[in-house]
Write an enzyme that holds these catalytic residues in place. Structure first.
Site, short mmCIF file in Angstrom:
data_model
loop_
_atom_site.label_atom_id
_atom_site.label_comp_id
_atom_site.label_asym_id
_atom_site.label_seq_id
_atom_site.Cartn_x
_atom_site.Cartn_y
_atom_site.Cartn_z
N ASP A 26 -11.64 -8.49 6.75
CA ASP A 26 -13.01 -8.16 6.12
C ASP A 26 -13.65 -9.37 6.17
O ASP A 26 -14.85 -9.72 6.28
CB ASP A 26 -12.90 -7.76 4.67
CG ASP A 26 -12.61 -6.09 4.71
OD1 ASP A 26 -12.65 -5.56 5.77
OD2 ASP A 26 -12.51 -5.57 3.65
N ASP A 85 -5.63 -6.80 5.67
CA ASP A 85 -6.82 -6.16 5.01
C ASP A 85 -7.79 -7.15 4.65
O ASP A 85 -9.00 -7.00 4.89
CB ASP A 85 -6.26 -5.28 4.05
CG ASP A 85 -7.71 -4.36 3.62
OD1 ASP A 85 -8.64 -4.24 4.19
OD2 ASP A 85 -7.31 -3.54 2.55
N TYR A 131 0.76 -1.31 -0.07
CA TYR A 131 0.08 0.22 -0.05
C TYR A 131 0.78 1.19 0.06
O TYR A 131 0.45 2.50 -0.37
CB TYR A 131 -0.83 -0.05 1.30
CG TYR A 131 -2.18 -0.87 1.21
CD1 TYR A 131 -2.21 -1.58 0.09
CD2 TYR A 131 -2.90 -1.34 2.34
CE1 TYR A 131 -3.37 -2.62 -0.17
CE2 TYR A 131 -3.78 -2.13 2.23
CZ TYR A 131 -4.06 -2.72 1.07
OH TYR A 131 -5.12 -3.65 1.13
N ASP A 133 -3.63 -17.92 1.42
CA ASP A 133 -4.61 -18.56 0.57
C ASP A 133 -5.23 -19.79 1.43
O ASP A 133 -6.42 -19.88 1.64
CB ASP A 133 -4.22 -19.38 -0.64
CG ASP A 133 -2.90 -19.89 -0.72
OD1 ASP A 133 -2.27 -19.62 0.36
OD2 ASP A 133 -2.33 -20.35 -1.61
#
Length: 373
Positions: A249, A245, A142, A221
């Protein structure tokens, strides 16, 4: 004991839910003989309207000098719908994180027994889930160099990490695990990414300082799959910015409502506490927004200040409100009557100051009168 708390209610439902968190803090102050000095400040859209700046200098100064920061939400639909806007509310929060060097995001994820029916996962999968995510917040892809070619046919984002960035977040995760079930799971992609291999090497070395904590590894994963298959296996998850991140979520569905998830962003000198639900403009001014995430953020704030018993009192009050069905409509059962944002806050505060009296008068609760008789 006296503490100064910067209060940044922000935009959307922020002011409504933060008001309930302050009720809980005021109740703690009364019950445990503390003094909380609130310093109100603006950020985001409301700050732009007042000063033209999403992070006014005064706000930054208040935050720098506070013992902790209680944050609401930031954002506004009119900016979302205007891609040409050069000044945006979210810039205020990003700048605040950078200025205060808030390098680690901490997010507790817990499945409440009385809300398991809200989760899309099976009851037997969700029940008993209780873990924390430690996400590095200031590095990674980011914040690396980004470039789009002149012909707009090629682009790149650079992922960069240093040992120092990894270490400071890792130490927080291990220290938290020592007070929990003593297990840290590092989530990375070390089979492919050089930065992930640096994470593994650095974290493995740090783990030697915490002999009582078990360190495990999962590729990102596999980790996302395991969160759905068996979330109870996790205690403390440690990971980098992008993977954190994603996982945060995904984990939000376990609790059954995003309105229950609190978080903190911490640095060496400052710490900010906020719900993760955003501004939820559709609910603004309607007194229907779920305040529990904001109230639980206040509990995290108290833990940060070393007021553990007081934080426990807030968490017990939240669990009691859920158990009794004193909740907003997003988490109520079909057979229950929902209540308002402000009345949930009233109940939490009343329960904190009357913890020894569990004789609840439900009619009075919904009439907005005292919850304790």
């Amino acid at each position: 004991m006296k503490h100064t708390i910067a209060v940044i209610s922000g935009d959307g439902i922020g002011p409504e839910v933060v008001a309930q968190a302050k009720k809980a803090l005021d109740a703690v102050a009364e019950a445990y003989d503390h003094i909380f000095l609130y310093k109100e400040a603006k950020i985001g859209a409301c700050a732009i309207e007042a000063t033209g700046d999403p992070l006014p200098k005064e706000t930054l100064e208040i935050c720098e000098n506070a013992d902790a920061i209680l944050f609401g939400a930031v954002g506004d639909i009119k900016y979302d719908n205007d891609p040409s806007a050069k000044i945006r509310p979210e810039q205020g929060l990003l700048r605040l994180r950078k200025e205060l060097d808030l390098y680690c995001n901490v997010k507790p994820v817990k499945a409440y027994d009385n809300l398991i029916y809200n989760s899309p996962l099976k009851r037997e999968v969700v029940k008993g889930t209780d873990f924390m995510i430690f996400r590095e917040l200031s590095g990674g892809i980011y914040f690396g160099n980004k470039e789009l070619s002149k012909d707009e046919k090629h682009a790149f984002d650079t992922c960069v990490y240093s040992v120092e960035e990894i270490s400071r977040t890792a130490h927080l995760a291990f220290k938290a695990a020592q007070n929990r079930n003593k297990k840290v799971t590092l989530v990375d992609k070390a089979n492919v990414m050089e930065t992930s291999r640096l994470w593994r090497k650095t974290v493995a070395k740090i783990a030697e300082e915490y002999k009582d904590v078990t360190l495990e590894y999962l590729f990102i994963d596999n980790a996302t799959m395991q969160l759905i298959l068996n979330p109870k296996q996790f205690d403390v998850i440690l990971t980098e910015n992008l993977f954190g991140d994603i996982i945060s979520d995904e984990a939000s569905v376990i609790s059954g409502s995003i309105g229950l998830l609190a978080s903190s962003s911490v640095g060496e000198r400052n710490a900010l506490f906020e719900p993760i639900h955003g501004t939820y403009y559709e609910a603004k001014g309607k007194n229907i927004a779920n305040p529990l995430a904001s109230i639980l953020s206040a509990a995290m704030l108290l833990y940060h200040l070393g007021l553990n018993e007081e934080a426990d009192a807030i968490e017990r009050a939240v669990e009691k409100s859920i158990a009794l069905g004193i909740t907003t409509k997003d988490i109520k059962r079909k057979t229950q009557k929902s209540t308002t944002t402000s009345k949930v806050g009233d109940f939490i505060a009343d329960y904190i100051t009357n913890q020894d009296d569990s004789n609840m008068n439900f009619q009075n609760i919904h009439m907005g009168q005292s919850t304790i008789i």
